[in-house]
Design an enzyme around this catalytic site. Sequence first.
Site, PDB file in Angstrom:
ATOM      1  N   ASP A 181       0.833  -1.202   0.000  1.00 53.85           N
ATOM      2  CA  ASP A 181       0.000   0.000   0.000  1.00 53.85           C
ATOM      3  C   ASP A 181       0.874   1.260   0.000  1.00 53.85           C
ATOM      4  O   ASP A 181       1.972   1.256   0.567  1.00 53.85           O
ATOM      5  CB  ASP A 181      -0.896  -0.017   1.255  1.00 53.85           C
ATOM      6  CG  ASP A 181      -2.102   0.895   1.085  1.00 53.85           C
ATOM      7  OD1 ASP A 181      -2.294   1.443  -0.014  1.00 53.85           O
ATOM      8  OD2 ASP A 181      -2.843   1.058   2.062  1.00 53.85           O
ATOM      9  N   HIS A 211       2.753   3.310  -8.963  1.00 50.12           N
ATOM     10  CA  HIS A 211       2.618   1.874  -9.237  1.00 50.12           C
ATOM     11  C   HIS A 211       3.857   1.356  -9.983  1.00 50.12           C
ATOM     12  O   HIS A 211       4.339   0.265  -9.711  1.00 50.12           O
ATOM     13  CB  HIS A 211       1.353   1.595 -10.060  1.00 50.12           C
ATOM     14  CG  HIS A 211       0.086   1.968  -9.335  1.00 50.12           C
ATOM     15  ND1 HIS A 211      -0.168   1.582  -8.050  1.00 50.12           N
ATOM     16  CD2 HIS A 211      -0.983   2.717  -9.711  1.00 50.12           C
ATOM     17  CE1 HIS A 211      -1.352   2.048  -7.664  1.00 50.12           C
ATOM     18  NE2 HIS A 211      -1.854   2.762  -8.656  1.00 50.12           N
ATOM     19  N   LEU A 253      11.412 -20.406  -4.964  1.00 55.18           N
ATOM     20  CA  LEU A 253      10.438 -19.545  -4.283  1.00 55.18           C
ATOM     21  C   LEU A 253       9.119 -19.650  -5.043  1.00 55.18           C
ATOM     22  O   LEU A 253       9.112 -19.623  -6.270  1.00 55.18           O
ATOM     23  CB  LEU A 253      10.926 -18.082  -4.308  1.00 55.18           C
ATOM     24  CG  LEU A 253       9.915 -17.026  -3.852  1.00 55.18           C
ATOM     25  CD1 LEU A 253       9.726 -17.070  -2.336  1.00 55.18           C
ATOM     26  CD2 LEU A 253      10.363 -15.612  -4.252  1.00 55.18           C
TER      27      LEU A 253
HETATM   28  C1  FPP Z   1      -1.882   0.093  -3.474  1.00 56.42           C
HETATM   29  O1  FPP Z   1      -1.395   1.419  -3.408  1.00 56.42           O
HETATM   30  C2  FPP Z   1      -1.340  -0.603  -4.647  1.00 56.42           C
HETATM   31  C3  FPP Z   1      -2.069  -1.215  -5.618  1.00 56.42           C
HETATM   32  C4  FPP Z   1      -3.543  -1.269  -5.625  1.00 56.42           C
HETATM   33  C5  FPP Z   1      -1.425  -1.824  -6.796  1.00 56.42           C
HETATM   34  C6  FPP Z   1      -0.186  -2.606  -6.455  1.00 56.42           C
HETATM   35  C7  FPP Z   1       0.479  -3.036  -7.705  1.00 56.42           C
HETATM   36  C8  FPP Z   1       1.799  -2.986  -7.917  1.00 56.42           C
HETATM   37  C9  FPP Z   1       2.813  -2.557  -6.937  1.00 56.42           C
HETATM   38  C10 FPP Z   1       2.293  -3.484  -9.204  1.00 56.42           C
HETATM   39  C11 FPP Z   1       2.697  -4.910  -9.006  1.00 56.42           C
HETATM   40  C12 FPP Z   1       2.754  -5.625 -10.248  1.00 56.42           C
HETATM   41  C13 FPP Z   1       2.876  -6.970 -10.313  1.00 56.42           C
HETATM   42  C14 FPP Z   1       2.874  -7.638 -11.642  1.00 56.42           C
HETATM   43  C15 FPP Z   1       3.009  -7.825  -9.102  1.00 56.42           C
HETATM   44  P1  FPP Z   1      -2.446   2.619  -3.502  1.00 56.42           P
HETATM   45  O2  FPP Z   1      -2.619   2.989  -4.916  1.00 56.42           O
HETATM   46  O3  FPP Z   1      -3.698   2.210  -2.775  1.00 56.42           O
HETATM   47  O4  FPP Z   1      -1.705   3.736  -2.711  1.00 56.42           O
HETATM   48  P2  FPP Z   1      -2.392   4.901  -1.846  1.00 56.42           P
HETATM   49  O5  FPP Z   1      -3.037   4.219  -0.655  1.00 56.42           O
HETATM   50  O6  FPP Z   1      -1.220   5.730  -1.454  1.00 56.42           O
HETATM   51  O7  FPP Z   1      -3.367   5.605  -2.723  1.00 56.42           O
END
Ligand code: FPP
Length: 257
Positions: A26, A43, A137
């Site tokens: 997050d 992201h 893994l």
């Molecule tokens: C939450 O942060 C994150 C997500 C909903 C997306 C997570 C995805 C990635 C890190 C890409 C990973 C890719 C692969 C293929 C594994 P948020 O957007 O909710 O952050 P915020 O709370 O600060 O708004």
Amino acid sequence: MPQEPVQAAAQPAQQRLPRHVAIIMDGNGRWANKKNLPRYMGHREGVKAVRRVVEACRERGIEALTLFAFSSENWRRPKKEVSLLMDLFVHTLQKEVDRLDRNGVRMRFIGDRSVFDPKLRVLMDAAEKQTAHNDKLTLVIAVNYGGRWDVAEAAKRLASRVVAGELSLDEIDSDALGRELCIADLPEPDLFIRTGGEQRVSNYLLWQLAYTELYFTDLLWPDFNDAAFDEALRSFAGRQRRFGQTGEQVEEQSRRA
Ligand code: FPP
């Protein structure tokens, strides 16, 4: 009684490494906002943190890592962000699978993937097939996943076996239901990590987290690095996992181990 976690509890503290780590990544959006960048850049930076933590798990001998990449509730985000996230998944899979394969990582996807674009579904299927033989893994990516969905699907499978006359009602207990869940073949997560400062489980692996140690950090996911991961591992190693037993019982088992 859960056999494997009890054995894990009896290990000396310095050897107590989680077999399975589950993470809610997050804080990507806030990371980008702080830098006056579009959320999408958060992201993208988050993918680099994914690479780091996969490598860290492999180096430390952790058997399984489960990452929450897209929850069943994330569809409620602005259309543009959802679409950019989907593009990022496609791009990341195209770019990373060969490297993961060379490094002995077995990939799995959990969640209802029927709603995804066929291109993404083909990539997910191909990644699972290509890496199925690897044993360094297991990397589980939860996409369009929800813990309640997982339990409901398991219940549906059991019910259909009852209807087909293959299973009696008396045979349904928590073990039978647990066996029908996603990742039932992996050890249950020992350590759950959530970055970004929120302290909740957000419909992630609800059943599987029953005895998992929870660890929360204010770090935003793109800032999560090896030092932060090792801090979480240290916190885990220092905890006494009792699984309903008394502290004295666990210490006695530890002395005998
Ligand atoms: C939450 O942060 C994150 C997500 C909903 C997306 C997570 C995805 C990635 C890190 C890409 C990973 C890719 C692969 C293929 C594994 P948020 O957007 O909710 O952050 P915020 O709370 O600060 O708004």
